[in-house]
Design a protein around this motif. Structure first.
Motif, PDB file in Angstrom:
ATOM      1  N   THR A  46       0.800  -1.307  -0.110  1.00 18.00           N
ATOM      2  CA  THR A  46       0.013  -0.108  -0.029  1.00 18.00           C
ATOM      3  C   THR A  46       0.842   1.302   0.135  1.00 18.00           C
ATOM      4  OG1 THR A  46      -1.609  -1.115   1.174  1.00 18.00           O
ATOM      5  CG2 THR A  46      -1.913   1.245   1.224  1.00 18.00           C
ATOM      6  N   PHE A  47       2.026   1.396   0.820  1.00 14.75           N
ATOM      7  CA  PHE A  47       2.718   2.326   0.866  1.00 14.75           C
ATOM      8  C   PHE A  47       3.688   2.539  -0.462  1.00 14.75           C
ATOM      9  CE2 PHE A  47       6.937   4.176   1.458  1.00 14.75           C
ATOM     10  CZ  PHE A  47       6.539   5.280   2.175  1.00 14.75           C
ATOM     11  N   LEU A  48       3.988   1.482  -1.054  1.00 14.80           N
ATOM     12  CA  LEU A  48       4.773   1.916  -2.349  1.00 14.80           C
ATOM     13  C   LEU A  48       3.758   2.229  -3.471  1.00 14.80           C
ATOM     14  CD1 LEU A  48       7.082  -1.202  -2.098  1.00 14.80           C
ATOM     15  CD2 LEU A  48       7.784   1.329  -2.049  1.00 14.80           C
ATOM     16  N   THR A  49       2.415   1.703  -3.609  1.00 16.77           N
ATOM     17  CA  THR A  49       1.693   2.029  -4.529  1.00 16.77           C
ATOM     18  C   THR A  49       1.329   3.460  -4.371  1.00 16.77           C
ATOM     19  OG1 THR A  49       0.763  -0.017  -4.595  1.00 16.77           O
ATOM     20  CG2 THR A  49      -0.804   1.549  -5.450  1.00 16.77           C
ATOM     21  N   THR A  50       0.910   3.967  -3.116  1.00 25.56           N
ATOM     22  CA  THR A  50       0.541   5.402  -3.033  1.00 25.56           C
ATOM     23  C   THR A  50       1.700   6.343  -3.081  1.00 25.56           C
ATOM     24  OG1 THR A  50      -0.807   4.692  -0.928  1.00 25.56           O
ATOM     25  CG2 THR A  50      -0.257   6.977  -0.970  1.00 25.56           C
ATOM     26  N   ALA A  51       2.995   5.994  -2.696  1.00 25.08           N
ATOM     27  CA  ALA A  51       4.427   6.820  -3.218  1.00 25.08           C
ATOM     28  C   ALA A  51       4.388   6.847  -4.802  1.00 25.08           C
ATOM     29  CB  ALA A  51       5.599   6.245  -2.485  1.00 25.08           C
ATOM     30  N   GLY A  52       4.090   5.754  -5.440  1.00 25.56           N
ATOM     31  CA  GLY A  52       4.422   5.865  -6.761  1.00 25.56           C
ATOM     32  C   GLY A  52       3.056   6.719  -7.627  1.00 25.56           C
ATOM     33  N   ALA A  53       1.879   6.460  -6.971  1.00 31.66           N
ATOM     34  CA  ALA A  53       0.893   7.295  -7.424  1.00 31.66           C
ATOM     35  C   ALA A  53       1.190   8.932  -7.330  1.00 31.66           C
ATOM     36  CB  ALA A  53      -0.564   6.978  -6.860  1.00 31.66           C
ATOM     37  N   ILE A  54       1.646   9.284  -6.059  1.00 32.81           N
ATOM     38  CA  ILE A  54       2.058  10.608  -5.790  1.00 32.81           C
ATOM     39  C   ILE A  54       3.108  11.050  -6.684  1.00 32.81           C
ATOM     40  CG2 ILE A  54       3.111  12.072  -4.191  1.00 32.81           C
ATOM     41  CD1 ILE A  54       1.499  10.749  -2.152  1.00 32.81           C
ATOM     42  N   THR A  55       4.195  10.290  -6.821  1.00 32.43           N
ATOM     43  CA  THR A  55       5.381  10.687  -7.827  1.00 32.43           C
ATOM     44  C   THR A  55       4.704  10.722  -9.442  1.00 32.43           C
ATOM     45  OG1 THR A  55       6.767   9.627  -6.538  1.00 32.43           O
ATOM     46  CG2 THR A  55       7.476   9.668  -8.358  1.00 32.43           C
ATOM     47  N   ASN A  58       2.845  13.891  -9.896  1.00 30.28           N
ATOM     48  CA  ASN A  58       3.712  15.099  -9.652  1.00 30.28           C
ATOM     49  C   ASN A  58       4.599  15.376 -10.835  1.00 30.28           C
ATOM     50  OD1 ASN A  58       2.935  16.422  -7.230  1.00 30.28           O
ATOM     51  ND2 ASN A  58       4.135  14.794  -6.194  1.00 30.28           N
ATOM     52  N   ASN A  59       5.139  13.984 -11.249  1.00 29.15           N
ATOM     53  CA  ASN A  59       6.011  14.170 -12.455  1.00 29.15           C
ATOM     54  C   ASN A  59       5.233  14.240 -14.007  1.00 29.15           C
ATOM     55  OD1 ASN A  59       8.167  14.253 -10.896  1.00 29.15           O
ATOM     56  ND2 ASN A  59       8.390  11.924 -10.890  1.00 29.15           N
ATOM     57  N   HIS A  60       4.520  13.600 -14.012  1.00 30.28           N
ATOM     58  CA  HIS A  60       3.429  13.423 -15.554  1.00 30.28           C
ATOM     59  C   HIS A  60       2.404  14.143 -15.495  1.00 30.28           C
ATOM     60  CE1 HIS A  60       6.544  10.669 -16.671  1.00 30.28           C
ATOM     61  NE2 HIS A  60       6.658   9.908 -15.315  1.00 30.28           N
ATOM     62  N   VAL A  61       1.605  14.447 -14.559  1.00 28.81           N
ATOM     63  CA  VAL A  61       0.455  15.111 -14.642  1.00 28.81           C
ATOM     64  C   VAL A  61       0.402  16.576 -14.434  1.00 28.81           C
ATOM     65  CG1 VAL A  61      -2.144  15.263 -13.819  1.00 28.81           C
ATOM     66  CG2 VAL A  61      -0.891  13.083 -14.267  1.00 28.81           C
ATOM     67  N   SER A  64      -1.372  18.609  -8.360  1.00 26.85           N
ATOM     68  CA  SER A  64      -2.751  18.500  -8.065  1.00 26.85           C
ATOM     69  C   SER A  64      -3.675  19.673  -9.197  1.00 26.85           C
ATOM     70  CB  SER A  64      -2.962  19.037  -6.764  1.00 26.85           C
ATOM     71  OG  SER A  64      -2.712  20.375  -6.519  1.00 26.85           O
ATOM     72  N   GLU A  65      -2.800  20.671  -9.463  1.00 20.16           N
ATOM     73  CA  GLU A  65      -3.467  21.604 -10.487  1.00 20.16           C
ATOM     74  C   GLU A  65      -3.522  20.708 -12.028  1.00 20.16           C
ATOM     75  OE1 GLU A  65      -2.540  25.787 -12.681  1.00 20.16           O
ATOM     76  OE2 GLU A  65      -1.324  25.270 -11.140  1.00 20.16           O
ATOM     77  N   LEU A  67      -3.816  17.823 -12.478  1.00 18.43           N
ATOM     78  CA  LEU A  67      -5.012  16.630 -12.213  1.00 18.43           C
ATOM     79  C   LEU A  67      -6.367  17.205 -12.216  1.00 18.43           C
ATOM     80  CD1 LEU A  67      -5.485  13.822 -11.729  1.00 18.43           C
ATOM     81  CD2 LEU A  67      -5.320  14.237  -8.929  1.00 18.43           C
ATOM     82  N   VAL A  68      -6.555  18.487 -11.581  1.00 15.84           N
ATOM     83  CA  VAL A  68      -8.012  19.021 -11.818  1.00 15.84           C
ATOM     84  C   VAL A  68      -8.139  19.538 -12.991  1.00 15.84           C
ATOM     85  CG1 VAL A  68      -9.121  21.170 -10.934  1.00 15.84           C
ATOM     86  CG2 VAL A  68      -7.866  19.945  -9.170  1.00 15.84           C
ATOM     87  N   ARG A  69      -7.041  19.973 -13.752  1.00 15.02           N
ATOM     88  CA  ARG A  69      -7.390  20.445 -15.111  1.00 15.02           C
ATOM     89  C   ARG A  69      -7.738  19.317 -16.187  1.00 15.02           C
ATOM     90  NH1 ARG A  69      -2.447  24.053 -17.122  1.00 15.02           N
ATOM     91  NH2 ARG A  69      -3.981  24.195 -19.019  1.00 15.02           N
ATOM     92  N   THR A  70      -7.035  18.130 -16.062  1.00 14.66           N
ATOM     93  CA  THR A  70      -7.421  16.901 -16.672  1.00 14.66           C
ATOM     94  C   THR A  70      -8.660  16.252 -16.290  1.00 14.66           C
ATOM     95  OG1 THR A  70      -4.907  16.541 -16.591  1.00 14.66           O
ATOM     96  CG2 THR A  70      -6.436  14.665 -17.232  1.00 14.66           C
ATOM     97  N   ILE A  71      -9.036  16.288 -15.266  1.00 13.93           N
ATOM     98  CA  ILE A  71     -10.410  15.717 -14.806  1.00 13.93           C
ATOM     99  C   ILE A  71     -11.592  16.954 -15.474  1.00 13.93           C
ATOM    100  CG2 ILE A  71     -11.987  15.516 -12.889  1.00 13.93           C
ATOM    101  CD1 ILE A  71      -9.565  14.389 -11.303  1.00 13.93           C
ATOM    102  N   SER A  72     -11.075  18.060 -15.374  1.00 13.27           N
ATOM    103  CA  SER A  72     -12.233  18.786 -16.081  1.00 13.27           C
ATOM    104  C   SER A  72     -12.342  18.679 -17.294  1.00 13.27           C
ATOM    105  CB  SER A  72     -11.578  20.450 -15.625  1.00 13.27           C
ATOM    106  OG  SER A  72     -12.513  21.284 -16.169  1.00 13.27           O
ATOM    107  N   PHE A  73     -11.183  18.787 -18.076  1.00 10.32           N
ATOM    108  CA  PHE A  73     -11.230  18.406 -19.478  1.00 10.32           C
ATOM    109  C   PHE A  73     -11.866  17.093 -20.172  1.00 10.32           C
ATOM    110  CE2 PHE A  73      -9.305  16.492 -23.049  1.00 10.32           C
ATOM    111  CZ  PHE A  73      -9.695  17.549 -24.187  1.00 10.32           C
ATOM    112  N   TYR A  74     -11.364  16.261 -19.324  1.00  9.88           N
ATOM    113  CA  TYR A  74     -12.151  14.947 -19.819  1.00  9.88           C
ATOM    114  C   TYR A  74     -13.516  14.820 -19.401  1.00  9.88           C
ATOM    115  CZ  TYR A  74      -7.880  13.327 -21.630  1.00  9.88           C
ATOM    116  OH  TYR A  74      -6.737  12.887 -22.540  1.00  9.88           O
TER     117      TYR A  74
END
Length: 106
Positions: A46-55, A58-61, A64-65, A67-74
């Motif tokens: 669980t810890f490694l999955t959460t850390a990977g998702a956060i990374t 931050n690196n590809h999306v 948080s800004e 992510l919000v823009r992506t969700i809004s667009f789609y």
């Protein structure tokens, strides 16, 4: 000959039962260790999955800004895409297409 064969098969069965009893006795005392290992594995996963998702976020999306823009667009793009595809399949007249273009471009 048959008596010797019976004695040998009984002794083999006795050894097999004895090993099963020893195995079940040892596994019943190690049950808490197995549960501890399972809990540790789940917590680590669980810890490694959460850390990977956060990374990844931050690196590809873009954090948080992004992510919000992506969700809004789609949330706008996917329903409109489905409408466009439905009108393509139904071969709607030009007036329907014009109305859909006006509605989407707002």
């Amino acid at each position: 000959m048959q008596a010797a064969l019976r004695i040998r098969s009984v002794s083999i069965c006795h050894r097999a039962l004895k090993q099963r009893c020893l195995f079940s006795a040892s596994s019943s005392t190690g049950g808490s260790k197995k549960f501890g290992n399972l809990a540790l594995g789940l917590a680590s996963g669980t810890f490694l999955t959460t850390a990977g998702a956060i990374t990844y976020m931050n690196n590809h999306v873009g954090g948080s800004e992004g992510l919000v823009r992506t969700i809004s667009f789609y949330s706008l793009a996917i329903p409109k895409y489905i409408q466009y595809r439905a009108h393509m399949i139904l071969e709607s007249p030009d007036e329907v297409w014009d109305e859909l273009h006006k509605e989407t471009s707002k």
